[in-house]
Design a protein around this motif. Sequence first.
Motif, PDB file in Angstrom:
ATOM      1  N   HIS A  32     -37.424 -22.256   0.755  1.00 48.07           N
ATOM      2  CA  HIS A  32     -37.799 -21.562   2.005  1.00 48.07           C
ATOM      3  C   HIS A  32     -38.269 -19.930   1.599  1.00 48.07           C
ATOM      4  CE1 HIS A  32     -36.109 -19.320   5.517  1.00 48.07           C
ATOM      5  NE2 HIS A  32     -36.019 -20.561   6.258  1.00 48.07           N
ATOM      6  N   GLY A  33     -38.739 -19.345   2.578  1.00 45.73           N
ATOM      7  CA  GLY A  33     -39.294 -18.161   2.600  1.00 45.73           C
ATOM      8  C   GLY A  33     -38.193 -17.103   2.315  1.00 45.73           C
ATOM      9  N   ALA A  34     -37.199 -17.295   2.853  1.00 45.57           N
ATOM     10  CA  ALA A  34     -36.015 -16.405   2.800  1.00 45.57           C
ATOM     11  C   ALA A  34     -34.977 -16.905   1.670  1.00 45.57           C
ATOM     12  CB  ALA A  34     -35.373 -16.398   4.285  1.00 45.57           C
ATOM     13  N   SER A  35     -35.251 -17.538   0.664  1.00 41.03           N
ATOM     14  CA  SER A  35     -34.313 -18.023  -0.122  1.00 41.03           C
ATOM     15  C   SER A  35     -33.802 -16.828  -0.851  1.00 41.03           C
ATOM     16  CB  SER A  35     -35.117 -18.848  -1.312  1.00 41.03           C
ATOM     17  OG  SER A  35     -35.496 -19.969  -0.626  1.00 41.03           O
ATOM     18  N   GLN A  36     -32.513 -16.846  -0.939  1.00 41.19           N
ATOM     19  CA  GLN A  36     -31.520 -16.173  -1.899  1.00 41.19           C
ATOM     20  C   GLN A  36     -31.419 -16.451  -3.372  1.00 41.19           C
ATOM     21  OE1 GLN A  36     -30.258 -12.915  -0.227  1.00 41.19           O
ATOM     22  NE2 GLN A  36     -31.960 -13.842   1.130  1.00 41.19           N
ATOM     23  N   ALA A  37     -30.744 -15.891  -3.911  1.00 44.00           N
ATOM     24  CA  ALA A  37     -30.771 -15.952  -5.642  1.00 44.00           C
ATOM     25  C   ALA A  37     -30.290 -17.198  -5.765  1.00 44.00           C
ATOM     26  CB  ALA A  37     -29.997 -14.860  -6.062  1.00 44.00           C
ATOM     27  N   ARG A  38     -29.100 -17.669  -5.045  1.00 44.70           N
ATOM     28  CA  ARG A  38     -28.305 -18.946  -5.340  1.00 44.70           C
ATOM     29  C   ARG A  38     -29.466 -20.147  -4.915  1.00 44.70           C
ATOM     30  NH1 ARG A  38     -24.732 -22.786  -2.719  1.00 44.70           N
ATOM     31  NH2 ARG A  38     -24.492 -21.304  -0.870  1.00 44.70           N
ATOM     32  N   ALA A  39     -30.135 -20.080  -4.117  1.00 40.93           N
ATOM     33  CA  ALA A  39     -31.311 -21.137  -3.765  1.00 40.93           C
ATOM     34  C   ALA A  39     -32.214 -21.235  -4.908  1.00 40.93           C
ATOM     35  CB  ALA A  39     -31.905 -20.614  -2.339  1.00 40.93           C
ATOM     36  N   ILE A  40     -32.737 -20.005  -5.229  1.00 43.01           N
ATOM     37  CA  ILE A  40     -33.720 -20.011  -6.319  1.00 43.01           C
ATOM     38  C   ILE A  40     -33.196 -20.592  -7.626  1.00 43.01           C
ATOM     39  CG2 ILE A  40     -35.134 -18.494  -7.716  1.00 43.01           C
ATOM     40  CD1 ILE A  40     -36.052 -18.471  -4.797  1.00 43.01           C
ATOM     41  N   ARG A  41     -32.182 -20.149  -8.043  1.00 43.92           N
ATOM     42  CA  ARG A  41     -31.384 -20.459  -8.918  1.00 43.92           C
ATOM     43  C   ARG A  41     -31.263 -22.255  -9.092  1.00 43.92           C
ATOM     44  NH1 ARG A  41     -26.478 -23.029  -9.501  1.00 43.92           N
ATOM     45  NH2 ARG A  41     -25.313 -22.980 -11.448  1.00 43.92           N
ATOM     46  N   ASN A  42     -31.013 -22.725  -7.877  1.00 41.58           N
ATOM     47  CA  ASN A  42     -30.902 -24.194  -7.984  1.00 41.58           C
ATOM     48  C   ASN A  42     -32.089 -24.998  -7.842  1.00 41.58           C
ATOM     49  OD1 ASN A  42     -28.040 -24.197  -7.716  1.00 41.58           O
ATOM     50  ND2 ASN A  42     -27.802 -23.960  -5.850  1.00 41.58           N
ATOM     51  N   ALA A  43     -33.248 -24.076  -7.111  1.00 40.52           N
ATOM     52  CA  ALA A  43     -34.637 -24.812  -7.254  1.00 40.52           C
ATOM     53  C   ALA A  43     -35.330 -24.892  -8.560  1.00 40.52           C
ATOM     54  CB  ALA A  43     -35.368 -24.015  -6.135  1.00 40.52           C
ATOM     55  N   ILE A  44     -34.763 -23.724  -9.490  1.00 49.59           N
ATOM     56  CA  ILE A  44     -35.151 -23.860 -10.987  1.00 49.59           C
ATOM     57  C   ILE A  44     -34.378 -25.053 -11.709  1.00 49.59           C
ATOM     58  CG2 ILE A  44     -35.126 -22.538 -13.110  1.00 49.59           C
ATOM     59  CD1 ILE A  44     -35.638 -20.023 -11.372  1.00 49.59           C
ATOM     60  N   HIS A  45     -33.303 -25.213 -11.515  1.00 50.92           N
ATOM     61  CA  HIS A  45     -32.458 -26.446 -12.055  1.00 50.92           C
ATOM     62  C   HIS A  45     -33.052 -27.587 -11.609  1.00 50.92           C
ATOM     63  CE1 HIS A  45     -29.108 -29.287 -12.521  1.00 50.92           C
ATOM     64  NE2 HIS A  45     -29.185 -28.519 -13.813  1.00 50.92           N
ATOM     65  N   MET A  46     -33.445 -27.834 -10.431  1.00 50.91           N
ATOM     66  CA  MET A  46     -34.112 -28.859 -10.154  1.00 50.91           C
ATOM     67  C   MET A  46     -35.718 -29.220 -10.708  1.00 50.91           C
ATOM     68  SD  MET A  46     -35.373 -29.863  -6.120  1.00 50.91           S
ATOM     69  CE  MET A  46     -35.974 -31.576  -5.609  1.00 50.91           C
ATOM     70  N   ALA A  47     -36.401 -27.967 -10.712  1.00 50.89           N
ATOM     71  CA  ALA A  47     -37.559 -28.036 -11.638  1.00 50.89           C
ATOM     72  C   ALA A  47     -37.300 -28.611 -13.116  1.00 50.89           C
ATOM     73  CB  ALA A  47     -38.257 -26.781 -11.658  1.00 50.89           C
ATOM     74  N   LYS A  48     -36.245 -28.202 -13.555  1.00 56.67           N
ATOM     75  CA  LYS A  48     -35.868 -28.483 -15.057  1.00 56.67           C
ATOM     76  C   LYS A  48     -35.655 -30.075 -14.911  1.00 56.67           C
ATOM     77  CE  LYS A  48     -32.247 -27.492 -18.192  1.00 56.67           C
ATOM     78  NZ  LYS A  48     -31.725 -28.731 -18.325  1.00 56.67           N
ATOM     79  N   ASP A  49     -35.020 -30.534 -13.931  1.00 56.17           N
ATOM     80  CA  ASP A  49     -34.549 -31.853 -13.810  1.00 56.17           C
ATOM     81  C   ASP A  49     -36.022 -32.858 -13.997  1.00 56.17           C
ATOM     82  OD1 ASP A  49     -31.944 -31.653 -14.074  1.00 56.17           O
ATOM     83  OD2 ASP A  49     -31.568 -31.399 -12.345  1.00 56.17           O
ATOM     84  N   LEU A  50     -36.750 -32.333 -12.909  1.00 54.09           N
ATOM     85  CA  LEU A  50     -38.042 -32.927 -12.730  1.00 54.09           C
ATOM     86  C   LEU A  50     -38.912 -33.348 -14.104  1.00 54.09           C
ATOM     87  CD1 LEU A  50     -39.661 -31.683  -9.281  1.00 54.09           C
ATOM     88  CD2 LEU A  50     -38.986 -34.002 -10.027  1.00 54.09           C
TER      89      LEU A  50
END
Length: 315
Positions: free
Chosen positions: A271-289
Amino acid sequence: EIVKGAVLAVRDFHVPVVLVGDKEQIVKVLKDNHADQEPLIEICHASQVIGMGEHPGMAFRKKKDASVSVGAKLVKSGECGALVAPGSTGAAVTAGLLGMGRVDGIERPAILTPIPNRKDGYTFLIDSGASAQPKPETLLQNALMGYVYAKKVWHIENPRIGLLNIGEESTKGSPVVTEAYEWLSGQKVVPFAGNAEGRDIMSGEFDVIVTDGFTGNVVLKKSVEKGGLRAKLGAFLLKPALKKYLVKRLDYAEYGGAPLMGIKGGLIICHGASQARAIRNAIHMAKDLCEARVVDVIAEAVVQIEKEAGRLKED
């Protein structure tokens, strides 16, 4: 918030991160968060940005130094394993298609969105916005990609795959859907559990529900309008007019983003308005992929599914 989220991800998951954007601004935020000497964080300067109101394709071709364009190049070159892209969904999808390229054999990439179900798990809806007019082969590939994601990333032993339709009977639905049903029923690569109706999206009876991008996008919008959707991301796919409502109804930060499946590299759309927690979890998801080798597994499975499709055509 993006830089702060990256700092959290590095500290919590010990994953190396390359921050792409204005170097001066990034360094300032890193210093403010006592992370300017963090060895797992690198900076790659990008002087341009693709705005939310710009035409994604035209902007991507014109702005060679846009952050999403530079990020896609880093993945294509192998310097990075995945791209986390907050902002314009269209720009992110374009970066995936033109900047990274499709997995061989995949006709159209698809966005996969997790929807919380009544069994305290997730039902993965694919596609939820990337391709509005699929062929039967596209739905078959969507089923394959959703299956790989559920099995490899979420470790669901035997994911149940459903095809979104207006009824359980195999003869119902559009010609594309009925043909896709025949293909899915005849192949042995993906465990097909039959048609799924709208009520099944949150019932938990299916792990993956396959549809086209137009229908999937409408499903998300209607679910939100009824107040029943607590999906963790989805907001980036929805009407601007709903944004104020979505901020209250959706906690997309918990999940972080939605993967674009079918491209040569991980791509998490945020999301364009992502806050720090969302970015943190998105990076974790990228790591899992990356760790699950999802791109490689999809490429290997496409070969199998093409053989099955060829056999079904002959029959």
